[in-house]
Design a protein around this motif. Structure first.
Motif, short mmCIF file in Angstrom:
data_model
loop_
_atom_site.label_atom_id
_atom_site.label_comp_id
_atom_site.label_asym_id
_atom_site.label_seq_id
_atom_site.Cartn_x
_atom_site.Cartn_y
_atom_site.Cartn_z
N ARG A 285 -54.52 22.88 9.19
CA ARG A 285 -54.45 22.29 10.54
C ARG A 285 -53.02 21.94 10.91
N VAL A 286 -52.29 21.32 9.97
CA VAL A 286 -50.90 20.96 10.26
C VAL A 286 -50.07 22.21 10.53
N GLN B 295 -50.92 23.40 14.07
CA GLN B 295 -50.40 22.54 15.13
C GLN B 295 -48.89 22.65 15.25
N TYR C 252 -49.40 9.96 12.00
CA TYR C 252 -49.83 11.31 12.40
C TYR C 252 -50.81 11.90 11.37
N MET C 253 -50.47 11.78 10.10
CA MET C 253 -51.31 12.38 9.07
C MET C 253 -52.68 11.72 9.01
N VAL D 214 -43.98 15.16 6.65
CA VAL D 214 -45.38 15.59 6.62
C VAL D 214 -45.54 16.83 5.74
N GLU D 215 -44.64 17.78 5.92
CA GLU D 215 -44.73 19.00 5.12
C GLU D 215 -44.49 18.71 3.64
N THR E 34 -54.68 12.70 12.20
CA THR E 34 -54.97 14.12 12.34
C THR E 34 -55.82 14.68 11.20
N LEU E 35 -55.66 14.12 9.99
CA LEU E 35 -56.21 14.75 8.80
C LEU E 35 -57.40 14.01 8.19
N ALA F 141 -47.81 19.38 17.43
CA ALA F 141 -47.48 18.20 16.64
C ALA F 141 -46.29 17.49 17.28
N ARG G 43 -53.68 21.16 5.29
CA ARG G 43 -52.50 22.02 5.36
C ARG G 43 -52.67 23.08 6.46
N ARG H 175 -41.53 15.53 10.81
CA ARG H 175 -42.17 16.82 10.54
C ARG H 175 -41.88 17.26 9.08
#
Length: 346
Positions: free
Chosen positions: A200-201, A204, A184-185, A220-221, A188-189, A210, A198, A217
């Motif tokens: 965009r995440v 989403q 995902y990262m 990712v954070e 997406t990034l 997301a 940060r 999740r």
């Protein structure tokens, strides 16, 4: 304020230059007999002592302790640098050494550090380079499990640099969640800076876009948090060669050296000094107490800005050492290093 060099007689200028040259060479007071023998001025030691006394009264020379010799004062060194110095261009070997380090493969920070180390070695000073905090654009971020509660976050930036950080895994993390979070990262990034990533995440996740389970999740954070925190602390100042400040002459003045090393630990203050040198194009020379940061250690800084694309100042490079620097040799060396870094950043 020192008198203009034009107000000194030819004899006074010659004797003053002899004192400066002798002091720069060995760090010791220079006596009239030494000048009479080595200078070729065809003057007696008594005549030379008389001129040295006049120069001392002008504040250009000083007689330390009970020594019969003289050393230049900071005011005298300023007069010499501004009005009498004859620059000595770097040799072909010195230029090649600096350029080779600037051509170091890998992240820009490593090339800057290598070039600064070369400048330190050639100048026998500590080398300094300051660059603004750099916002890295991301190519990919992945996670590798180390244990049930730890993983390694692997960040690859678009310039090819790779950095690793160990992070704590959220509870309930599975191998598939590690893969899911990494995919995902990266998808997406890629191409964004950490700050953009940060944002965009966050957007989403807030909007439910997301498609991640709870564990992925959280990972990712956590991954973005550790990289963002690390990025905020990225050093903007690189110092190399502090050990070169402790030479045979400095051993007799360990208190001064200790003060100087303490100054170098205060990187924020050094960064502010270098930042003041970033205005304009010329090399800046700070001698001793001309800058309050070095009032105790009696040190000098030679610094010059270098520019990147569009002519914008992107950093400052320089050296720091005792006031008895060989200014005629080191100033052109700093100038050449700045020009080399400008090509690197171009």
């Amino acid at each position: 304020m020192a008198p203009p060099v034009t107000e000194l007689t030819d004899r006074a200028r010659d004797i003053f230059r002899a004192v400066v040259d002798g002091y720069v060479e060995n760090g010791m007071p220079v006596g009239s007999k030494t000048i009479a023998i080595a200078s070729g001025l065809n003057l007696s030691p008594a005549s030379i002592r008389g001129v040295m006394q006049e120069l001392e009264e002008l504040g250009l020379l000083a007689s330390p302790h009970t020594s019969a010799g003289r050393i230049p004062t900071e005011r005298g060194l300023r007069l010499f640098v501004d009005g009498m110095m004859q620059a000595l261009e770097p040799s072909a070997e010195e230029r090649a050494a600096i350029e080779a380090r600037a051509g170091h493969r890998g992240p820009v920070e490593e090339a800057l550090a290598a070039t600064t180390a070369a400048l330190s070695g050639l100048s026998a000073c500590a080398g300094l380079v300051m660059v603004p905090k750099r916002e890295l654009a991301l190519r990919s971020i992945g996670f590798v499990a180390l244990s049930p509660d730890q993983a390694m976050a692997v960040l690859v930036s678009e310039d090819g640099s790779v950095e690793n950080r160990v992070i704590q895994l959220p509870a309930g993390m599975t191998p598939s969640a590690l893969v899911e979070a990494g995919n995902y990262m990266t998808a997406t990034l890629s191409g964004l800076t950490l700050a953009e990533a940060r944002a965009r995440v966050g957007r989403q996740m807030a909007e439910g876009e997301a498609a991640l389970d709870g564990a992925a999740r959280a990972l990712v954070e956590a991954g973005l948090a550790v990289w963002s925190e690390d990025g905020a602390r990225r050093p903007v100042l690189i110092v190399r060669g502090q050990g070169r400040l402790i030479d045979a002459a400095a051993a007799a003045d360990l208190d001064r050296v200790r003060d100087l090393l303490d100054d170098l630990e205060g990187k924020q203050e050094i960064a502010q000094l270098l930042d003041s040198a970033s205005a304009g194009d010329a090399t800046r020379i700070f001698i001793g107490a001309e800058n309050k940061l070095f009032a105790l250690s009696g040190s000098s800084v030679i610094a010059r800005p270098f520019r990147g694309p569009g002519g914008r100042v992107v950093g400052v490079v320089g050296v720091i050492g005792p006031t008895r620097l060989n200014y005629a040799r080191v100033v052109p060396m700093v100038d050449f290093t700045a020009a080399t870094l400008a090509r690197l950043m171009g």
